[in-house]
Design a protein around this motif. Structure first.
Motif, PDB file in Angstrom:
ATOM      1  N   VAL A  88       0.183  -1.046   0.212  1.00 53.31           N
ATOM      2  CA  VAL A  88      -0.100   0.034  -0.015  1.00 53.31           C
ATOM      3  C   VAL A  88       0.501   0.897  -0.259  1.00 53.31           C
ATOM      4  O   VAL A  88       0.445   2.278  -0.790  1.00 53.31           O
TER       5      VAL A  88
ATOM      6  N   THR B  94     -12.373  -1.432  -8.076  1.00 52.66           N
ATOM      7  CA  THR B  94     -13.645  -0.985  -7.438  1.00 52.66           C
ATOM      8  C   THR B  94     -13.211  -2.225  -6.409  1.00 52.66           C
ATOM      9  O   THR B  94     -13.469  -1.856  -4.533  1.00 52.66           O
ATOM     10  N   ASP B  95     -12.594  -3.497  -6.170  1.00 50.62           N
ATOM     11  CA  ASP B  95     -11.867  -5.018  -6.007  1.00 50.62           C
ATOM     12  C   ASP B  95     -11.788  -3.882  -4.621  1.00 50.62           C
ATOM     13  O   ASP B  95     -11.704  -3.580  -3.188  1.00 50.62           O
ATOM     14  N   LEU B  96     -10.756  -3.242  -4.952  1.00 51.23           N
ATOM     15  CA  LEU B  96      -9.554  -2.163  -3.817  1.00 51.23           C
ATOM     16  C   LEU B  96     -10.053  -1.188  -3.322  1.00 51.23           C
ATOM     17  O   LEU B  96      -9.769  -1.246  -1.530  1.00 51.23           O
ATOM     18  N   PHE B  97     -11.316  -0.316  -3.869  1.00 50.43           N
ATOM     19  CA  PHE B  97     -11.804   0.463  -2.682  1.00 50.43           C
ATOM     20  C   PHE B  97     -12.769   0.193  -1.527  1.00 50.43           C
ATOM     21  O   PHE B  97     -12.810   0.722  -1.007  1.00 50.43           O
TER      22      PHE B  97
ATOM     23  N   ILE C  62     -12.375  -2.750  -0.312  1.00 49.69           N
ATOM     24  CA  ILE C  62     -11.136  -3.387   0.965  1.00 49.69           C
ATOM     25  C   ILE C  62     -10.694  -2.527   1.802  1.00 49.69           C
ATOM     26  O   ILE C  62     -10.674  -2.166   2.565  1.00 49.69           O
ATOM     27  N   LEU C  63     -10.135  -1.180   0.712  1.00 49.80           N
ATOM     28  CA  LEU C  63      -9.533   0.016   1.409  1.00 49.80           C
ATOM     29  C   LEU C  63     -11.241   0.356   2.749  1.00 49.80           C
ATOM     30  O   LEU C  63     -10.923   1.158   4.006  1.00 49.80           O
ATOM     31  N   SER C  64     -12.045   0.130   1.844  1.00 48.59           N
ATOM     32  CA  SER C  64     -13.632   0.949   3.206  1.00 48.59           C
ATOM     33  C   SER C  64     -13.494   0.387   3.998  1.00 48.59           C
ATOM     34  O   SER C  64     -14.052   1.255   5.203  1.00 48.59           O
ATOM     35  N   ARG C  65     -13.615  -1.586   3.837  1.00 50.60           N
ATOM     36  CA  ARG C  65     -13.722  -1.857   5.312  1.00 50.60           C
ATOM     37  C   ARG C  65     -12.490  -1.348   6.322  1.00 50.60           C
ATOM     38  O   ARG C  65     -13.024  -1.455   7.115  1.00 50.60           O
ATOM     39  N   PHE C  66     -11.286  -1.421   5.380  1.00 50.85           N
ATOM     40  CA  PHE C  66     -10.114  -1.333   6.402  1.00 50.85           C
ATOM     41  C   PHE C  66     -10.227   0.275   6.880  1.00 50.85           C
ATOM     42  O   PHE C  66     -10.446   0.788   8.645  1.00 50.85           O
ATOM     43  N   ARG C  67     -10.818   1.631   6.311  1.00 54.78           N
ATOM     44  CA  ARG C  67     -10.660   2.512   7.078  1.00 54.78           C
ATOM     45  C   ARG C  67     -11.984   3.084   7.960  1.00 54.78           C
ATOM     46  O   ARG C  67     -11.518   3.649   8.398  1.00 54.78           O
TER      47      ARG C  67
ATOM     48  N   ALA D  93     -13.821   0.117   9.397  1.00 56.81           N
ATOM     49  CA  ALA D  93     -12.288  -0.142  11.079  1.00 56.81           C
ATOM     50  C   ALA D  93     -11.069   0.636  11.787  1.00 56.81           C
ATOM     51  O   ALA D  93     -11.061   0.370  13.370  1.00 56.81           O
ATOM     52  N   SER D  94     -10.809   1.294  10.952  1.00 54.88           N
ATOM     53  CA  SER D  94      -9.781   1.986  11.249  1.00 54.88           C
ATOM     54  C   SER D  94      -9.946   3.020  12.540  1.00 54.88           C
ATOM     55  O   SER D  94      -9.778   4.260  13.199  1.00 54.88           O
TER      56      SER D  94
ATOM     57  N   ALA E 214     -10.335   5.097  -5.557  1.00 61.32           N
ATOM     58  CA  ALA E 214      -9.663   3.764  -5.474  1.00 61.32           C
ATOM     59  C   ALA E 214      -8.053   3.892  -4.869  1.00 61.32           C
ATOM     60  O   ALA E 214      -7.688   4.031  -4.049  1.00 61.32           O
TER      61      ALA E 214
ATOM     62  N   VAL F  33      -6.426   4.337  -1.544  1.00 57.20           N
ATOM     63  CA  VAL F  33      -4.129   4.005  -1.064  1.00 57.20           C
ATOM     64  C   VAL F  33      -4.122   5.144  -0.541  1.00 57.20           C
ATOM     65  O   VAL F  33      -3.259   5.311   0.311  1.00 57.20           O
TER      66      VAL F  33
ATOM     67  N   THR G  53      -5.206   5.355   3.234  1.00 57.64           N
ATOM     68  CA  THR G  53      -4.906   4.694   3.687  1.00 57.64           C
ATOM     69  C   THR G  53      -2.353   4.023   4.313  1.00 57.64           C
ATOM     70  O   THR G  53      -2.563   3.674   5.340  1.00 57.64           O
TER      71      THR G  53
ATOM     72  N   ARG H 220       1.062   4.745  11.954  1.00 55.65           N
ATOM     73  CA  ARG H 220       0.782   3.768  13.534  1.00 55.65           C
ATOM     74  C   ARG H 220       2.447   3.245  13.246  1.00 55.65           C
ATOM     75  O   ARG H 220       2.548   2.931  14.499  1.00 55.65           O
TER      76      ARG H 220
ATOM     77  N   ASP I 170      -6.320  -4.250  11.347  1.00 58.35           N
ATOM     78  CA  ASP I 170      -7.684  -3.764  10.760  1.00 58.35           C
ATOM     79  C   ASP I 170      -7.905  -4.641   9.341  1.00 58.35           C
ATOM     80  O   ASP I 170      -9.028  -4.042   8.705  1.00 58.35           O
TER      81      ASP I 170
ATOM     82  N   ASP J 205      -9.044 -10.508   3.562  1.00 54.91           N
ATOM     83  CA  ASP J 205      -8.419  -8.990   2.610  1.00 54.91           C
ATOM     84  C   ASP J 205      -6.997  -8.607   2.325  1.00 54.91           C
ATOM     85  O   ASP J 205      -6.294  -8.379   1.421  1.00 54.91           O
TER      86      ASP J 205
ATOM     87  N   ILE K 200      -3.452  -7.913  -5.866  1.00 53.86           N
ATOM     88  CA  ILE K 200      -4.266  -6.532  -6.571  1.00 53.86           C
ATOM     89  C   ILE K 200      -3.126  -5.989  -6.648  1.00 53.86           C
ATOM     90  O   ILE K 200      -2.910  -4.866  -7.775  1.00 53.86           O
ATOM     91  N   LEU K 201      -2.480  -5.198  -5.295  1.00 52.22           N
ATOM     92  CA  LEU K 201      -1.484  -4.410  -5.894  1.00 52.22           C
ATOM     93  C   LEU K 201      -0.411  -4.633  -6.348  1.00 52.22           C
ATOM     94  O   LEU K 201       0.084  -4.114  -7.215  1.00 52.22           O
TER      95      LEU K 201
END
Lengths: 168, 168
Positions: free
Chosen positions: A36, A151-154, A156-161, A163-164, B32, B36, B39, B46, B144, B149, B156-157
DNA sequence: TCCAAACCCTTGGAAGTCCAAGTATATTGT
DNA sequence: ACAATATACTTGGACTTCCAAGGGTTTGGA
């Protein structure tokens, strides 16, 4: 900037080292997080190169774009720094430069003496339109991300963001 | 650092604006890419917070970690900067600080007068071990990111980085 | 041979990020 | 009403990243 492509992905190599040294359960997160960071740096360099002819950086472009979308055309610094998710000091820095080049104005808030409102100037609006056109054409439309990956990337990162604690 | 969570994801909002203004085909890549960058900045903060008690930043940690894995225990600056995928000047900067705190040494290359070899000192090895333990426990093991994921993200990356010319 | 081109690294400058601290203005609670 | 607290923004400092330009060293072609 970058040299020729490496014969082997250095992050994949680091991941193998992690596994080999007994940190297998952390290896995937390590690799993902490192990737990332690397990816962000690639995109940032591309964006800045595209924006340079417009006298902008990505950080400053984001400020202009945000103002361009605000209904009133003006936004308190504090609100802008929340939405852009950067420190107030970073925004002060960007706005200093945007104001120095006449793309943005700081105006007094009518009722709160602490607050400064940001406003796009006529020139700021012109630069924003031109810069956004270029970014869309040269960065976002040719991102090296396949449509499904974007779209997958967005997601996944939305879930992460979420959660964070980035947003609710 | 961060305020309270926002009621609405600002990147999702920007994406809607993109669609509303007729740039629908670029909206997903925009979202996306912006995600990135956001994130990366969260993870960097962190990591730096965890490494601060060790007197390190993530950039410097990466240098130590790379040296720790090298078979010989030493690595030319040029090789290190390639593997870390940062500019030679960035590495010079990191190594200056690592050398100033005694974690790394620059030694002359036996046959090539241009090259400087980086070597971990005994103290550097100790700091690396402690820092890596903390990063594994506090960052990578609690990222997180759900397990699936993390692997999807890395894949993906990796596709993106290969397409962008990072490696073959 | 020897001069030009390539390579390795460093310096200096511009820009971004953050944090800690300071100033000024508002709000709140007694 | 007024002192304490909270909010809004700025300043200064540390750090990272990049680029452009320079100094040394090595290599390779005429």
């Amino acid at each position: 900037m970058l040299n020729s492509p490496l014969p082997r992905d250095p992050i994949a190599q680091a991941r193998e080292q992690w596994v080999a040294h007994g940190w297998a359960s952390e290896a995937n997160a390590m690799a993902a997080i490192t990737a990332v960071m690397r990816t962000a740096s690639i995109f940032l360099q591309r964006a800045d190169a595209i924006l340079k002819p417009h006298g902008l950086t990505f950080a400053r472009f984001e400020v202009l774009a945000l103002l361009g979308f605000s209904k009133r055309g003006s936004l308190p610094m504090s609100h802008a720094s929340e939405l852009l998710q950067v420190h107030a000091t970073s925004l002060t820095n960007s706005v200093d430069r945007l104001e120095a080049t006449g793309l943005v104005q700081r105006v007094a808030h009518p009722t709160d003496g602490r607050t400064r409102l940001l406003e796009l100037t006529a020139q700021g609006l012109e630069v924003l339109d031109a810069a956004r056109t270029d970014l869309n054409a040269q960065l976002f439309a040719q991102s090296d991300l396949e449509a499904a990956d974007a779209t997958d990337l967005f997601e996944i990162l939305s879930r992460f963001r979420r959660a964070s604690g980035d947003f609710l």
